[in-house]
Design a protein around this motif. Structure first.
Motif, mmCIF file in Angstrom:
data_model
loop_
_atom_site.group_PDB
_atom_site.id
_atom_site.type_symbol
_atom_site.label_atom_id
_atom_site.label_comp_id
_atom_site.label_asym_id
_atom_site.label_seq_id
_atom_site.Cartn_x
_atom_site.Cartn_y
_atom_site.Cartn_z
ATOM 1 N N ALA A 21 0.872 -1.251 0.062
ATOM 2 C CA ALA A 21 0.106 -0.200 0.291
ATOM 3 C C ALA A 21 0.939 1.039 -0.044
ATOM 4 O O ALA A 21 0.593 2.115 -0.723
ATOM 5 C CB ALA A 21 -1.021 0.049 1.363
ATOM 6 N N ASP A 22 2.066 1.273 0.846
ATOM 7 C CA ASP A 22 2.750 2.481 0.902
ATOM 8 C C ASP A 22 3.722 2.612 -0.391
ATOM 9 O O ASP A 22 3.780 3.947 -0.952
ATOM 10 C CB ASP A 22 4.005 2.248 1.954
ATOM 11 C CG ASP A 22 3.435 2.354 3.103
ATOM 12 O OD1 ASP A 22 2.367 2.574 3.689
ATOM 13 O OD2 ASP A 22 3.960 1.893 4.200
ATOM 14 N N LYS A 23 3.989 1.354 -1.266
ATOM 15 C CA LYS A 23 4.510 1.589 -2.530
ATOM 16 C C LYS A 23 3.555 2.111 -3.656
ATOM 17 O O LYS A 23 3.861 3.068 -4.270
ATOM 18 C CB LYS A 23 4.974 0.068 -3.064
ATOM 19 C CG LYS A 23 6.538 -0.179 -2.199
ATOM 20 C CD LYS A 23 6.795 -1.585 -2.885
ATOM 21 C CE LYS A 23 8.063 -1.908 -2.134
ATOM 22 N NZ LYS A 23 8.351 -3.399 -2.312
ATOM 23 N N LEU A 24 2.320 1.920 -3.498
ATOM 24 C CA LEU A 24 1.446 2.305 -4.318
ATOM 25 C C LEU A 24 1.012 3.701 -3.967
ATOM 26 O O LEU A 24 0.927 4.389 -5.205
ATOM 27 C CB LEU A 24 -0.212 1.442 -4.121
ATOM 28 C CG LEU A 24 -1.421 2.191 -4.736
ATOM 29 C CD1 LEU A 24 -1.013 1.948 -6.257
ATOM 30 C CD2 LEU A 24 -2.525 1.144 -4.239
ATOM 31 N N LYS A 25 1.040 4.136 -2.805
ATOM 32 C CA LYS A 25 0.729 5.683 -2.804
ATOM 33 C C LYS A 25 1.874 6.536 -3.112
ATOM 34 O O LYS A 25 1.778 7.599 -3.814
ATOM 35 C CB LYS A 25 0.459 5.758 -1.080
ATOM 36 C CG LYS A 25 -0.704 5.216 -0.602
ATOM 37 C CD LYS A 25 -0.805 5.641 0.853
ATOM 38 C CE LYS A 25 -1.882 4.719 1.334
ATOM 39 N NZ LYS A 25 -2.039 4.629 2.718
ATOM 40 N N GLU A 26 3.146 5.749 -2.926
ATOM 41 C CA GLU A 26 4.483 6.768 -3.406
ATOM 42 C C GLU A 26 4.095 6.698 -5.043
ATOM 43 O O GLU A 26 4.660 7.827 -5.460
ATOM 44 C CB GLU A 26 5.631 5.762 -2.796
ATOM 45 C CG GLU A 26 7.061 6.552 -3.328
ATOM 46 C CD GLU A 26 8.002 5.803 -2.636
ATOM 47 O OE1 GLU A 26 9.068 5.406 -3.522
ATOM 48 O OE2 GLU A 26 7.916 5.225 -1.638
ATOM 49 N N SER A 27 4.069 5.677 -5.660
ATOM 50 C CA SER A 27 4.126 5.560 -6.945
ATOM 51 C C SER A 27 3.032 6.415 -7.643
ATOM 52 O O SER A 27 3.281 6.898 -8.781
ATOM 53 C CB SER A 27 3.651 4.079 -7.518
ATOM 54 O OG SER A 27 3.647 4.162 -8.939
#
Length: 145
Positions: A21-27
């Motif tokens: 989820a963190d990677k998605l938000k960052e991306s």
């Protein structure tokens, strides 16, 4: 005891979901080219995960049910077909096609989230069943002594 090990594995799953989820938000805050690289990296991680699941299922083939193997195969086929379709649509440039691609990609993401949620619930139930079975076995062992 086995239930502690299962609980730890379930916690790892939760941590992995948070990391994703963190990677998605960052991306989503990256520029288009970087988002494409992020998507490629995410697909590579997903492919490795599918292989880990395959290896895990293969190593426990005599214990795993044929039904789970069938689900895994159908899911892998579904993912491959959808990725192929998405890759084909990505090559087209008109706005309507781009919108349809975006809709299909969003639908796929929602399907994948639903599948993951279902798998998490099934994993939780399996862990509780395993803990119960272990407790019952321990009680039977103690009462037969």
């Amino acid at each position: 005891m086995a239930d502690h090990r299962l609980s730890e594995k379930f916690d790892e799953l939760s941590e992995k979901a948070k990391e994703s989820a963190d990677k998605l938000k960052e991306s989503t805050e990256h520029e288009k080219d970087q988002m494409k690289a992020d998507a490629d990296a995410a697909r590579e991680r997903a492919a490795k995960s599918v292989e880990r699941v395959k290896d895990s299922v293969d190593s426990a083939a005599d214990k795993a049910s044929a039904q789970w193997d069938d689900i895994r195969t159908k899911w892998k086929d579904h993912v491959e077909k959808l990725r192929s379709t998405i890759a084909e649509k990505r090559e087209e440039h008109d706005i309507k096609t781009a919108e349809r691609y975006a809709d299909a990609a969003e639908d796929y993401a929602l399907d994948a989230i639903w599948f993951a949620e279902s798998a998490i619930e099934e994993a939780a139930a399996a862990c509780i069943d395993a803990a119960y079975a272990r407790q019952e076995a321990e009680e039977l062992k103690a009462s037969s002594s």
